[in-house]
Design a protein around this motif. Sequence first.
Motif, short mmCIF file in Angstrom:
data_model
loop_
_atom_site.label_atom_id
_atom_site.label_comp_id
_atom_site.label_asym_id
_atom_site.label_seq_id
_atom_site.Cartn_x
_atom_site.Cartn_y
_atom_site.Cartn_z
N ASN A 100 0.83 -1.21 0.00
CA ASN A 100 0.00 0.00 0.00
C ASN A 100 0.86 1.26 0.00
O ASN A 100 0.53 2.25 -0.67
CB ASN A 100 -0.95 0.01 1.20
CG ASN A 100 -2.06 -1.01 1.05
OD1 ASN A 100 -2.49 -1.32 -0.05
ND2 ASN A 100 -2.53 -1.53 2.16
N GLU A 101 1.97 1.24 0.73
CA GLU A 101 2.88 2.38 0.75
C GLU A 101 3.50 2.61 -0.62
O GLU A 101 3.70 3.76 -1.03
CB GLU A 101 3.97 2.17 1.81
CG GLU A 101 3.45 2.30 3.23
CD GLU A 101 4.48 1.90 4.28
OE1 GLU A 101 5.66 1.62 3.95
OE2 GLU A 101 4.09 1.87 5.47
N ILE A 102 3.79 1.54 -1.34
CA ILE A 102 4.34 1.68 -2.69
C ILE A 102 3.31 2.35 -3.60
O ILE A 102 3.65 3.24 -4.39
CB ILE A 102 4.80 0.31 -3.24
CG1 ILE A 102 6.09 -0.12 -2.52
CG2 ILE A 102 5.00 0.36 -4.76
CD1 ILE A 102 6.53 -1.53 -2.78
N ILE A 103 2.06 1.95 -3.48
CA ILE A 103 1.00 2.57 -4.28
C ILE A 103 0.93 4.06 -3.97
O ILE A 103 0.85 4.90 -4.88
CB ILE A 103 -0.36 1.87 -4.04
CG1 ILE A 103 -0.32 0.45 -4.62
CG2 ILE A 103 -1.51 2.69 -4.64
CD1 ILE A 103 -1.48 -0.43 -4.20
N GLU A 104 0.97 4.39 -2.70
CA GLU A 104 0.86 5.80 -2.29
C GLU A 104 2.07 6.63 -2.70
O GLU A 104 1.94 7.82 -2.96
CB GLU A 104 0.67 5.89 -0.78
CG GLU A 104 -0.68 5.36 -0.31
CD GLU A 104 -0.78 5.25 1.21
OE1 GLU A 104 0.07 5.80 1.92
OE2 GLU A 104 -1.73 4.60 1.67
#
Length: 180
Positions: A100-104
């Motif tokens: 999720n952090e990579i997406i953000e």
Amino acid sequence: MKATKSKKASKQITETDSAKLKELFVDGLKDIYWAEKNLAKALTKLAKNATSEELKAAFEQHTTETEEHAKVVEQVFEMIGEKAQAKKCAAMEGLIEEANEIIESTDKGTMVRDCGLIMAAQKVEHYEIASYGTLRNIARTLGHNEVADLLQQTLDQEGETDHKLTELAEAYVNEEASVE
């Protein structure tokens, strides 16, 4: 170099040892069961955020496989006479959060994002490979050879998924990400 057996390795497994090992095995099953159920949801999000159609398709296919893996774990529980229960898997929770952090932190529609998603997904695959491999080995030790065979099939699928992700990265994703 010649391998030698230690005295501990040749020790007979007692009922108490077997009960403790079965408890560890069941705990590991609960952990991977939670992991598979929550990963199925996360993979849907990864597919939605992937740029390349091939990566989207890989995530969608693995979502279906992951749902089947959860069913296999349920079958394993049944085969060993235990109720299928999930126990929160802190490792998978962390790996999903990292994805999720990579997406953000990456731009939508970029190969840099796809490269990051592949990295996150392969970390998940390696966790699953380690988990299923260990569970398979414990099942064999406990004399649950049919269970071990089922776990091996899942382990093989996890390895195939890891290889597919590597192929996508090497075929074009990493190269295209390097020029964005």
